[in-house]
Each structure stands twice: as structure tokens, then as C-alpha cells.
Design an enzyme around this catalytic site. Structure first.
Site, mmCIF file in Angstrom:
data_model
loop_
_atom_site.group_PDB
_atom_site.id
_atom_site.type_symbol
_atom_site.label_atom_id
_atom_site.label_comp_id
_atom_site.label_asym_id
_atom_site.label_seq_id
_atom_site.Cartn_x
_atom_site.Cartn_y
_atom_site.Cartn_z
ATOM 1 N N GLU A 39 -9.484 3.837 -0.861
ATOM 2 C CA GLU A 39 -10.003 4.606 0.563
ATOM 3 C C GLU A 39 -8.697 5.515 1.068
ATOM 4 O O GLU A 39 -9.001 6.297 2.055
ATOM 5 C CB GLU A 39 -9.519 3.290 1.676
ATOM 6 N N GLU A 56 -6.958 -6.666 -3.113
ATOM 7 C CA GLU A 56 -6.783 -5.620 -3.262
ATOM 8 C C GLU A 56 -5.096 -5.262 -3.666
ATOM 9 O O GLU A 56 -4.595 -4.708 -4.675
ATOM 10 C CB GLU A 56 -6.918 -4.747 -1.498
ATOM 11 N N HIS A 95 -17.893 -9.951 5.245
ATOM 12 C CA HIS A 95 -16.893 -9.050 5.692
ATOM 13 C C HIS A 95 -16.303 -10.155 6.482
ATOM 14 O O HIS A 95 -16.928 -10.339 7.662
ATOM 15 C CB HIS A 95 -17.219 -7.729 5.909
ATOM 16 N N HIS A 96 -14.903 -10.571 5.979
ATOM 17 C CA HIS A 96 -14.285 -11.061 7.206
ATOM 18 C C HIS A 96 -13.154 -10.294 7.791
ATOM 19 O O HIS A 96 -11.911 -10.545 6.550
ATOM 20 C CB HIS A 96 -14.214 -13.262 6.931
ATOM 21 N N GLU A 121 0.551 -1.563 0.015
ATOM 22 C CA GLU A 121 -0.442 0.196 0.584
ATOM 23 C C GLU A 121 1.254 1.719 0.118
ATOM 24 O O GLU A 121 0.454 1.947 0.775
ATOM 25 C CB GLU A 121 -0.975 -0.463 1.221
ATOM 26 N N HIS A 151 -8.438 -8.114 0.617
ATOM 27 C CA HIS A 151 -7.340 -7.387 1.375
ATOM 28 C C HIS A 151 -6.499 -7.702 2.053
ATOM 29 O O HIS A 151 -6.423 -8.139 2.836
ATOM 30 C CB HIS A 151 -8.223 -5.951 1.683
#
Ligand code: NOJ
Ligand code: CA
Length: 702
Positions: free
Chosen positions: A507, A501, A412-413, A174, A482
């Protein structure tokens, strides 16, 4: 498949210590050629040429094992075999519906006398667009299990190329990209993650792959890997004072790289060589080097457009956690609602209504389950159980309501990096999803890996990510990961692994200095080479001051560029990431997101330069309809669409969503205009793009 073997004739050694070449392959189009050599010390090398000019100078290959053993030098060559293949296959989803896999292959068998003649095979696959190299160890009594300590694979480049790079961080991709000469790469990282691992210093010249490069002569090179299975991520280290890149495998806490048992093989080391930047984007090399799909009946895998309770947390108007405190006094039995919790039953119903009204397939809800008061930062192993909803989220009612509206829920986990805990819960969690009709899950691995000592990019986590892909497939669940390691084309093998991701997503624009306007012009040449990204485009309310008057954060694009990203950032999973309220105010622009396809018959890369611009058109799968997208960096410019792809028999209308005359990513990002034009095959459509701008076009047959 044609296959012929030839035993090598007696070797004649030149004065430099190199034998005559051991083998040579020439690509079908005669452009690329590969030569493989051994020297008198029993070391092995390869070299790659483009139109007879070197692209990779003579470069070392080899693997170091524990205790000084290895396939490094003193090796003897065995049989060399050459074969070729030409096949066409159909991906379950993709940028095109049919892919040709055509290559020539050379396998060089090597023996190590110092290890009781243990065998290793190096396989070379030469395509028109580049080269794949892999090490293999057949099952053998003299080599059963072993530890890879180092890989010697080198890429000796022919000059100090320009590179688009991010640091070789063991735990995250990232970052924003830096453009510099290879000799100027300085990641600013000299040792890492010292709290958990002081034993593994890493260098200032270590970078992540896919590494995009351009030579002074204008040749485009991309180095990555394909089929990352049971092995750590390969990063690259620039050997100081040379133009040579060396493979750097991400270690575990002991500094070991991989534990293998024969039969074993490494991922492919992949070099893409193109004379035009657009050819890098059109390459299917990484996919072709992956194994075919393991999923016999993929009918349940569906490219998906979704909305979700997500951006509102990132912009700070609601929270994942229910109690809204992280003050350390947390007690699950005694949670007091903060009033900011996003994932409530009623808010979820609003998103379901919005999705149903505008034709979105799915709704993601983050923060629905207990544990967020305690997530990342506290390093708690049992932080989430993935099955216990907060008191204000009624799983049963949400699922009933979604079904009644024909909308799919996306689970979502967030694991908070607690991976062993997740593995313990997987079956239970996936069964819960099946009970409530959730066909897809977004997983997340924020923070350091718990239990400590492993890295996101190490072998242990590679195996976790692949196991999650397999296990979700067993349950017929699509998965979007992600904070995984960056993809290597494994979605060919597991088409339910629909996106990752593994890069700096949209974001960051909500809560940090953000992604500069050039970011999205680099990603297709870097991160996206390995597979689709859940970038989460579609932000219409560009400035965060909309939520907090003094906020400086903003999305670093125009609104029209947010639309263009649905085309320029290929993914079968696309979010419309903004809030329903923000879309309701601009339904004319939302129309593009509603119309745009997420699966394609064909894609054409019309113009591109990494870091500057790109223009792409794609034909919707099974429909006579095209979409176009063009984006630019911080410079205004004109995008040119040459419409020779349109069907000549038809009349066409282009609906053009473009930057307003006064648009500018910083000064006036939300200015756009929508224009309708009659066009026909062969026309030239030129569209001005604002600084940080873009254009999205829907070509409809009339
Ligand atoms: C980081 C992910 O990238 C983001 O999409 C998610 O909302 C948060 N983690 C929380 O899981
Ligand atoms: Ca992330």
C-alpha cells in the site's frame, strides 16, 4: 522422551570468577554448542558456538523486578536437567506439510536467597539451526505476582556485523529497512510518543526484531522471539561501543514492562545460525518453539485468495467514508453522500462477479460501516460499532449475492486504535459475521492506542491480539491483523490467525515514497521469520499517474515481480490487490494469480541473499505441480532454477511469466512476456530479471 537429572558436583572456580561450566549442549548434527555458566557473584551467562568458533560470546541473562529485586545476581543454582525430543507434526497450512521438531533441552533452576529463595528456571533448547532461551517461574508461595522492570538478556556478537534493520518503534513496523554495520545503526529516534508518554526515552540504537545479520566471515544470524504471550515485544538495543545487543522490552506508560503471576514464562529468545542465507529461510525454529494448535477441528480454516474494495481507496479514486468530509461538522444523522464511497452494494457485486468468474475465494470490503468520517486523528473512543452499515451498503443483499455465486465475504474491522471499544463489540460483531456468512475478518489498529497510554508492542496489546485470535477461533473465524505487533509463530497455536501486516506493505507504493526494489528481498529474512504477511501483491497498473496524471508515486517493481511475490512472500492469505478493470486488460498475466496455490507440501530455497535476490520453488499441497518465483533488487541479474525437484517419471511444461527484454522497474515496469517450455528433472532454467524485476513460473506435469 529421555530424561536424566544430575546434581552438580562441587564447583571449582577459575581466576576470572567464572565457575566451571554449569552445563553444555551439543546439537544433533554436532555443529552448534551451548555453554551455560555462573560466576562467583551468582550471575548467569550463556555462550553459543558454531563449529567450535564463537557466535555469541559469553552473554548475560537475568530479569530485574520492582523495588530492586530480581534474578540478576546473588543467585544460587539448583538442579540442572537435560532432555531431548524428536517429533514430527503437521501444520494446518504452511510452507511444508510436515515439520520435524528435534532438539536437546537444558533446564537450569535458580534460586534467589534475597527473595526468600524464589525460583526461576531458564530453559535452553538447542536445534541444528539455532537456540531458544526462555525464563520460567513455577507456581511458588514466595513469588506470587511481580512486575518485570527489565530483561538483561544479551547477545554478545563476535564482530560488527552487517544488519538489516528498522527502528525499534513501540507502535509500528511500517518502515523501509536500512543495511548498515551494527555500529552505524542510528534510528534518528531519541525519545518517543512524547505527547502521550514522556517518561520513556528510547535510544538511537534500538531496533526491531527479527533482526537479520551477516558476519564478516559470511555467517548468517537472525534474532527474534517465539510465542509472544502475556509479555511485551522484545526489541534490541545495541550497547554503544560494543558488539552486544541487549533485550529492550516495550514499556507501558509507567515504564513497567510486564505484570506477571506465577506460574509464568517469557517468550523464547531465538537465535538462528546459518552458513547459507537459504537455511535461514528454511528454518522452522520459530514455529517449533510455539505450542501446538489449540483448535481441535481446523476443517473450517482455509488458505484463501481474495480480491477487494481496497486498492481503489489507496490510489484515491474512492473513499472509505460515505460523506467524504472530515471537516469536523460530522453528524451521523445527517450524512450527505460524497459520491466517492467505494463500498456500495453495486460495486461489491462487481467484485463478487469478478471473484466468481476467476475463481477467487473471497471479497474484502473496507468502508462498509459507519464511522470513517471520524476515524484516526480524532481519537474518538466510540468511533466504530462494527455492525452498522452505511445506507448504500446492503449487508443482507451482499451476503445473499455472494452466497449465490459461491464467493465468501471478508469482513473489515478497523478499530482506529480504539481497542477497549473493539473488545466491547467483539461478540456482537462476530455474531453478525456468522449471521451473514463471513468466515474471515481483517482487523486494523491505525493510530495510537485508545484509551491512551499503551503501545502496540506492549504487554496490554499482546494480550489483546492473542485474545482476538482466541475469540475469533471460538466463532470459527479466520483473522488477518493489520498494525498488530509482528508475529512470533503464534499461528501454530492459532492457525485461524492466518496473517498479519506488521510491516510496510504494498500500500505504501500507492501514496508515499514507497518501498524500494530491495524491500521484498529483505522481508523474508526479517518480518516473515515470525509468520505470514498480508503484503497485498498483484499490482498490474504500476504507475499512479494512471489515476492522476501528475502523480509521481509508483510500485517499485516490474509487473512480473508482482507475480513472483506470490511465491517469494509466503502467506496462506494472498490478495490480488489491483482493480478488476486492470486485471481484465491483462488476463494472460492474471492467469498466474488464478493458478498459484496458497498451501504447500514442500518449499525449496534455491538461492538467496538478503537485500539482493531470492529464488524459491514450492509444491502445491496434494498436487503434482510446482510454482517458482525469483526476485531481484534494483540490479538486473539472472535467476537460476535447478530443476532437480521435478518428478523424473513425468514430462513437464514450464509457463514462465518474465520481465520483457526492455523491462525496468522505473522506466518500463509493465513490460512482460509469457513463455511455455518443455522441461525435465535435472534441467537448469536460467531467467534474466530486469532491474527491480522478477519471474513467476508454473511447472505443470504433462
Ligand atoms: C491500514 C491497513 O494496512 C490498510 O490495509 C487499510 O486499508 C487501512 N488501514 C484502513 O483500515
Ligand atoms: Ca498498515
Amino acid at each position: 522422551m529421555m530424561r536424566y537429572l544430575f546434581a552438580m558436583l562441587a564447583l571449582s572456580f577459575s581466576t576470572t570468577g567464572f565457575s566451571q561450566q554449569e552445563g553444555e549442549l551439543v546439537s544433533f548434527d554436532l555443529r552448534l554448542s551451548l555453554k551455560v555458566y555462573m560466576n562467583t557473584a551468582g550471575e548467569i551467562f550463556y555462550e553459543l558456538n558454531n563449529r567450535e568458533q564463537p557466535v555469541i560470546n559469553r552473554s548475560r541473562l537475568g530479569i530485574k523486578l520492582q523495588d530492586g529485586a530480581g534474578f540478576v545476581s546473588g543467585m544460587k543454582r539448583g538442579v540442572v536437567s537435560i532432555s531431548e525430543k524428536d517429533e514430527t507434526w503437521q501444520p494446518v497450512w504452511g510452507e511444508e506439510s510436515s515439520i520435524r521438531n528435534r532438539y536437546k533441552e537444558m533446564k537450569v533452576e535458580l534460586e534467589q536467597p534475597a527473595m526468600r529463595n524464589a525460583k526461576m528456571i531458564i530453559t535452553f533448547r538447542l536445534y541444528n539451526e539455532g537456540l531458544g532461551i526462555r525464563y520460567e517461574w513455577p507456581a511458588q508461595s514466595t513469588l506470587n505476582h511481580f512486575v518485570v522492570m527489565d530483561e538483561l538478556t544479551e547477545f554478545a556478537l563476535t564482530g560488527d556485523h552487517t544488519a538489516w534493520w528498522i527502528p525499534g518503534d513501540y507502535d509500528t513496523n511500517e518502515y523501509t529497512y536500512t543495511t548498515s554495520k551494527l555500529s552505524e545503526v542510528n534510528t534518528g529516534i531519541t525519545s518517543r510518543f512524547n505527547e502521550i508518554n514522556t517518561r520513556v526515552p528510547w535510544s538511537e540504537t534500538g531496533v526491531q526484531t527479527p533482526l537479520m545479520m551477516k558476519s564478516d566471515k559470511g555467517l548468517y544470524l537472525n534474532i527474534h522471539e517465539a510465542a509472544l504471550v502475556n509479555y511485551p515485544v522484545m526489541q534490541l538495543e545495541i550497547q554503544k561501543g560494543t558488539n552486544t545487543l541487549r533485550s529492550h522490552l516495550v514499556p507501558n506508560v509507567y515504564g513497567d514492562k510486564a505484570y506477571l503471576q506465577t506460574p509464568a514464562k517469557t517468550p523464547w529468545r531465538v537465535i538462528n545460525v546459518a552458513e547459507k542465507a537459504t537455511d535461514i529461510l528454511a528454518s522452522r525454529l520459530i514455529l517449533n518453539l510455539n505450542e501446538p494448535s489449540k483448535i481441535k477441528d481446523p476443517s473450517w480454516i482455509k488458505p484463501t485468495k481474495y480480491v477487494g474494495i481496497w486498492w481503489e481507496m489507496h490510489v484515491g479514486i474512492s473513499s472509505w467514508d460515505y460523506a467524504g468530509t472530515q471537516d469536523g461538522t460530522y453528524d451521523r444523522a445527517d450524512l450527505k453522500p460524497s459520491g466517492k464511497h467505494g463500498a456500495t452494494t453495486s460495486r461489491t457485486k462487481q467484485y463478487i462477479d469478478f471473484a466468481a468468474k476467476h475463481g477467487f475465494d473471497g471479497v474484502l470490503v473496507e468502508g462498509w460501516n459507519e464511522g470513517w468520517e471520524d476515524w484516526f486523528g480524532k481519537w474518538k473512543e466510540d468511533v466504530f460499532d462494527f455492525v452498522t452499515p452505511y445506507p448504500d451498503f446492503d449487508l443482507k443483499e451482499v451476503s445473499r449475492y455472494a452466497q449465490s455465486k459461491g464467493v465468501k465475504m471478508i469482513m473489515h474491522h478497523e478499530t482506529s486504535g480504539s481497542v477497549t471499544n473493539y473488545e466491547r463489540w467483539m461478540d456482537t460483531a462476530y455474531r453478525l459475521m456468522k449471521n451473514y456468512g463471513y468466515p474471515a475478518v481483517k482487523t486494523g489498529y491505525v493510530g495510537k492506542i485508545i484509551p491512551r497510554g499503551e503501545h502496540h508492542d506492549g504487554q496490554w496489546m499482546t494480550n489483546h491480539f492473542n485474545r482476538a485470535a482466541q475469540k475469533t477461533a471460538d466463532y470459527r473465524i479466520m483473522v488477518n491483523m493489520h498494525e498488530s505487533s509482528r508475529p512470533t509463530g503464534m499461528h501454530r497455536t492459532y492457525p485461524n490467525w492466518i496473517a498479519c501486516e506488521a510491516a510496510r506493505g504494498n500500500e505504501f507504493n500507492a501514496w508515499s515514497s514507497g518501498n524500494p526494489p530491495e524491500h521484498e528481498t529483505i522481508l523474508p529474512f526479517t518480518r516473515l521469520m515470525g509468520g505470514p504477511m498480508d503484503y497485498t501483491p498483484g499490482i498490474f497498473e504500476i504507475k499512479m499517474s494512471h489515476y492522476k496524471p501528475d502523480a509521481k508515486e509508483q510500485v517499485h517493481t516490474t509487473l512480473a515481480k508482482q507475480l513472483a511475490l506470490y511465491i517469494t512472500m509466503y502467506s496462506p492469505l494472498q490478495m490480488a490487490a489491483d482493480l478488476p478493470e486492470n486485471y481484465e486488460k491483462r488476463l494472460d498475466a492474471l492467469q498466474f494469480i488464478k493458478d498459484v496455490a496458497v498451501d504447500w507440501d514442500e518449499s525449496k530455497y534455491l538461492e538467496a541473499e538478503p537485500g539482493d535476490y531470492l529464488t524459491i520453488v514450492r509444491k502445491s499441497k496434494g498436487k503434482n505441480e510446482w510454482f517458482g518465483g525469483a526476485i531481484t533488487d534494483e540490479n538486473a541479474r539472472t535467476a537460476t532454477f535447478t530443476l532437480d525437484f521435478l518428478d523424473k517419471q513425468r514430462q513437464w511444461e514450464a509457463v514462465v511469466y518474465k520481465d520483457g527484454k526492455d523491462a525496468h522497474w522505473e522506466k518500463n515496469p509493465m513490460s512482460y512476456t509469457i513463455e511455455r517450455k518443455k522441461v525435465k528433472a535435472g534441467d537448469l532454467l536460467q531467467v534474466p530479471l530486469a532491474a527491480g524485476g522478477g519471474v513467476a513460473i508454473h511447472f505443470r506435469a504433462l
